[in-house]
Scaffold this active site. Structure first.
Site, PDB file in Angstrom:
ATOM      1  N   GLY A  10       3.731   8.003   7.438  1.00 53.35           N
ATOM      2  CA  GLY A  10       3.118   8.902   6.446  1.00 53.35           C
ATOM      3  C   GLY A  10       1.915   9.594   7.073  1.00 53.35           C
ATOM      4  O   GLY A  10       0.945   9.943   6.405  1.00 53.35           O
ATOM      5  N   GLY A  13       0.190  13.125   5.902  1.00 58.10           N
ATOM      6  CA  GLY A  13      -0.381  13.287   4.566  1.00 58.10           C
ATOM      7  C   GLY A  13      -1.878  13.466   4.588  1.00 58.10           C
ATOM      8  O   GLY A  13      -2.502  13.577   5.647  1.00 58.10           O
ATOM      9  N   ASP A  36       6.450  10.452  10.271  1.00 61.31           N
ATOM     10  CA  ASP A  36       6.535  11.020   8.917  1.00 61.31           C
ATOM     11  C   ASP A  36       7.918  11.628   8.733  1.00 61.31           C
ATOM     12  O   ASP A  36       8.625  11.897   9.714  1.00 61.31           O
ATOM     13  CB  ASP A  36       5.449  12.103   8.721  1.00 61.31           C
ATOM     14  N   ARG A  38       8.172  14.565   7.231  1.00 60.41           N
ATOM     15  CA  ARG A  38       7.995  16.010   7.396  1.00 60.41           C
ATOM     16  C   ARG A  38       7.721  16.390   8.849  1.00 60.41           C
ATOM     17  O   ARG A  38       7.499  15.538   9.700  1.00 60.41           O
ATOM     18  CB  ARG A  38       6.859  16.600   6.601  1.00 60.41           C
ATOM     19  N   ASP A  54      12.227   8.091   8.425  1.00 58.83           N
ATOM     20  CA  ASP A  54      12.292   7.777   7.001  1.00 58.83           C
ATOM     21  C   ASP A  54      12.052   6.278   6.880  1.00 58.83           C
ATOM     22  O   ASP A  54      12.865   5.476   7.334  1.00 58.83           O
ATOM     23  CB  ASP A  54      13.672   8.155   6.433  1.00 58.83           C
ATOM     24  N   TYR A 144       3.278   4.910 -10.820  1.00 64.37           N
ATOM     25  CA  TYR A 144       2.537   4.740  -9.562  1.00 64.37           C
ATOM     26  C   TYR A 144       1.700   3.456  -9.607  1.00 64.37           C
ATOM     27  O   TYR A 144       1.721   2.644  -8.675  1.00 64.37           O
ATOM     28  CB  TYR A 144       1.644   5.968  -9.392  1.00 64.37           C
ATOM     29  N   LYS A 148       1.826   0.012  -7.327  1.00 62.63           N
ATOM     30  CA  LYS A 148       0.689  -0.504  -6.566  1.00 62.63           C
ATOM     31  C   LYS A 148       0.389  -1.951  -6.981  1.00 62.63           C
ATOM     32  O   LYS A 148       0.063  -2.791  -6.141  1.00 62.63           O
ATOM     33  CB  LYS A 148      -0.554   0.376  -6.773  1.00 62.63           C
TER      34      LYS A 148
HETATM   35  P1  NAD Z   1       0.261  12.089   0.860  1.00 57.40           P
HETATM   36  O1  NAD Z   1       1.249  12.361  -0.206  1.00 57.40           O
HETATM   37  O2  NAD Z   1      -0.709  13.138   1.211  1.00 57.40           O
HETATM   38  O3  NAD Z   1       0.995  11.627   2.186  1.00 57.40           O
HETATM   39  C1  NAD Z   1       2.100  10.759   2.187  1.00 57.40           C
HETATM   40  C2  NAD Z   1       2.930  11.081   3.399  1.00 57.40           C
HETATM   41  O4  NAD Z   1       4.070  10.209   3.390  1.00 57.40           O
HETATM   42  C3  NAD Z   1       3.476  12.516   3.385  1.00 57.40           C
HETATM   43  O5  NAD Z   1       3.153  13.175   4.586  1.00 57.40           O
HETATM   44  C4  NAD Z   1       4.988  12.346   3.236  1.00 57.40           C
HETATM   45  O6  NAD Z   1       5.746  13.308   3.931  1.00 57.40           O
HETATM   46  C5  NAD Z   1       5.191  10.944   3.819  1.00 57.40           C
HETATM   47  N1  NAD Z   1       6.429  10.318   3.330  1.00 57.40           N
HETATM   48  C6  NAD Z   1       6.949  10.381   2.093  1.00 57.40           C
HETATM   49  N2  NAD Z   1       8.119   9.714   2.043  1.00 57.40           N
HETATM   50  C7  NAD Z   1       8.334   9.223   3.276  1.00 57.40           C
HETATM   51  C8  NAD Z   1       9.382   8.458   3.858  1.00 57.40           C
HETATM   52  N3  NAD Z   1      10.453   8.078   3.142  1.00 57.40           N
HETATM   53  N4  NAD Z   1       9.296   8.128   5.162  1.00 57.40           N
HETATM   54  C9  NAD Z   1       8.222   8.530   5.916  1.00 57.40           C
HETATM   55  N5  NAD Z   1       7.209   9.266   5.416  1.00 57.40           N
HETATM   56  C10 NAD Z   1       7.270   9.609   4.114  1.00 57.40           C
HETATM   57  O7  NAD Z   1      -0.520  10.742   0.428  1.00 57.40           O
HETATM   58  P2  NAD Z   1      -1.985  10.288   0.829  1.00 57.40           P
HETATM   59  O8  NAD Z   1      -2.910  10.854  -0.171  1.00 57.40           O
HETATM   60  O9  NAD Z   1      -2.213  10.494   2.262  1.00 57.40           O
HETATM   61  O10 NAD Z   1      -1.881   8.730   0.485  1.00 57.40           O
HETATM   62  C11 NAD Z   1      -1.547   7.768   1.442  1.00 57.40           C
HETATM   63  C12 NAD Z   1      -1.566   6.414   0.775  1.00 57.40           C
HETATM   64  O11 NAD Z   1      -2.872   6.185   0.189  1.00 57.40           O
HETATM   65  C13 NAD Z   1      -0.568   6.242  -0.367  1.00 57.40           C
HETATM   66  O12 NAD Z   1      -0.120   4.920  -0.404  1.00 57.40           O
HETATM   67  C14 NAD Z   1      -1.408   6.499  -1.607  1.00 57.40           C
HETATM   68  O13 NAD Z   1      -0.892   5.856  -2.730  1.00 57.40           O
HETATM   69  C15 NAD Z   1      -2.731   5.902  -1.191  1.00 57.40           C
HETATM   70  N6  NAD Z   1      -3.850   6.441  -1.958  1.00 57.40           N
HETATM   71  C16 NAD Z   1      -4.231   7.739  -1.809  1.00 57.40           C
HETATM   72  C17 NAD Z   1      -5.290   8.228  -2.566  1.00 57.40           C
HETATM   73  C18 NAD Z   1      -5.753   9.651  -2.435  1.00 57.40           C
HETATM   74  O14 NAD Z   1      -6.635  10.078  -3.203  1.00 57.40           O
HETATM   75  N7  NAD Z   1      -5.232  10.423  -1.498  1.00 57.40           N
HETATM   76  C19 NAD Z   1      -5.949   7.383  -3.471  1.00 57.40           C
HETATM   77  C20 NAD Z   1      -5.498   6.088  -3.617  1.00 57.40           C
HETATM   78  C21 NAD Z   1      -4.471   5.620  -2.842  1.00 57.40           C
HETATM   79  N1  SER Z   2      -5.806   9.907  -5.846  1.00 56.68           N
HETATM   80  C1  SER Z   2      -4.731   9.097  -6.315  1.00 56.68           C
HETATM   81  C2  SER Z   2      -3.998   9.775  -7.411  1.00 56.68           C
HETATM   82  O1  SER Z   2      -4.616  10.525  -8.132  1.00 56.68           O
HETATM   83  C3  SER Z   2      -5.252   7.760  -6.807  1.00 56.68           C
HETATM   84  O2  SER Z   2      -4.409   6.793  -6.303  1.00 56.68           O
HETATM   85  O3  SER Z   2      -2.834   9.525  -7.564  1.00 56.68           O
END
Ligand code: NAD
Ligand code: SER
Length: 319
Positions: A10, A13, A36, A38, A54, A144, A148
């Site tokens: 991932g 992201g 990733d 993508r 994947d 979601y 978690k």
């Molecule tokens: P994001 O959606 O920006 O990135 C996720 C990445 O995972 C994407 O690039 C996507 O292409 C990739 N992905 C999706 N399905 C996939 C698969 N089957 N195989 C491989 N890659 C795959 O998410 P993020 O904001 O970077 O979040 C990362 C983690 O942190 C997640 O677990 C999310 O729940 C957690 N999180 C994020 C936030 C936030 O505010 N960004 C807050 C709390 C928790």
């Molecule tokens: N930033 C995240 C969301 O809004 C919190 O896990 O989904």
């Protein structure tokens, strides 16, 4: 001694891009493999190895871990809260199956450490709203959040039953300018800076007084690396750690932006994301993380806003 080799799943992201770049600085470019579904993010190009993967393809993941001699896995692939409410079963299956695949492979291949993020979404309407404690009622109402919640207890299970050294943080909403957020309820707090600079106005999908826990990305990246580098005996929580950066409402972030862009105007048009935000706490008590591995945030709303606006402006000039 074999140097650590890290796999980040991932990596393209919102968090993955910055975490990959930060870990490459510490461990060396060739010791951090970005993966990733993508296409490779432009910011990662030329900085180290990249593979299309994947995470739900367990056999491919397993082969990659063996062939690349992976010793640490960071699993960031997930569907976030807002997108998750549009397709709850997809969110459940990706978010939980990806974790089970990683934990099982980590156990079989004796991977040294695993990182998997949880979220403030693990809390629900029955959790305390203010300074929500580490240990409290967990009754999430979003798909979601349910994923978690289950994930946290799978981490705890694999640690106690199989000694997999898996570590986790319940991130608040993360705010960043390097790569775009991917479908969360807290994404408004990123969009608002871009719209303020481009149009001097923002139409917010949450109500003006919706307080949520938030954090600037540099603090989140530092927290993640500090947790992963901490000695195992300092880690008392094997579900997931609360961490806190700041708490603000759309009205307050708009007032802060107005200090930099005096003509900025915000309007409110709450949508399906409002009940998601209403189900979460407004602020988080992170005293256990502060005690265990000395967590301390550096940014507040004021310093984050100056830095966000400065860097988004710079990005525009460079384009
Ligand atoms: P994001 O959606 O920006 O990135 C996720 C990445 O995972 C994407 O690039 C996507 O292409 C990739 N992905 C999706 N399905 C996939 C698969 N089957 N195989 C491989 N890659 C795959 O998410 P993020 O904001 O970077 O979040 C990362 C983690 O942190 C997640 O677990 C999310 O729940 C957690 N999180 C994020 C936030 C936030 O505010 N960004 C807050 C709390 C928790
Ligand atoms: N930033 C995240 C969301 O809004 C919190 O896990 O989904």
């Amino acid at each position: 001694m074999l140097k650590d080799k890290i796999l980040i799943i991932g990596a393209c992201g919102q968090i993955g891009v910055e975490l990959t770049l930060a870990l490459r600085k510490i461990y060396g470019n060739n010791h951090v493999v970005a993966a990733d579904l993508r296409e490779e993010n432009p910011l990662l190009k030329g900085t180290g190895p990249y593979v299309t993967l994947d995470v739900l393809n367990k056999e491919m993941l397993h082969v990659m871990v063996i062939r690349q001699n992976i010793t640490q896995i960071y699993l960031l692939a997930a569907i976030l809260s807002a997108t998750g409410e549009k397709n709850p079963l997809l969110a459940w299956s990706l978010n939980t199956q990806s974790l089970l695949n990683v934990l099982e492979i980590a156990e079989i291949e004796k991977v040294k450490k695993v990182y998997w993020p949880s979220s403030i979404a693990v809390f629900g309407p029955s959790s305390p709203k203010v300074k929500c404690p580490q240990k409290t009622i967990l009754e999430p109402t979003t798909a979601y959040g349910i994923s978690k919640f289950a994930g946290e207890f799978w981490c705890n299970y694999f640690f106690h039953r199989y000694k997999v050294d898996v570590r986790s943080i319940r991130y608040p909403g993360l705010i960043s300018y390097k790569s775009q957020p991917g479908g969360g309820t807290t994404d408004y707090a990123v969009e608002i800076y871009y719209d303020a600079l481009e149009e001097k106005k923002y139409n917010c999908f949450l109500k003006e007084d919706t307080y949520l826990p938030m954090m600037y990305m540099p603090d989140a990246i530092r927290a993640t690396i500090e947790l992963m580098e901490a000695p195992a005996e300092r880690i008392s929580v094997r579900t997931s750690y609360n961490i806190h950066g700041m708490s603000f409402s759309p009205k307050e972030i708009a007032a802060e932006i107005k200090k930099h862009i005096p003509g900025f105007k915000i309007t409110y048009n709450p949508d399906y994301r409002q009940p998601i935000a209403d189900s979460w706490p407004q602020s988080i008590d992170d005293s256990v993380a502060r005690e265990d591995w000395k967590w301390k945030p550096e940014y507040n709303l004021e310093s984050m806003s100056s830095d966000m606006l400065k860097n988004i402006r710079l990005k525009k000039v460079e384009r």
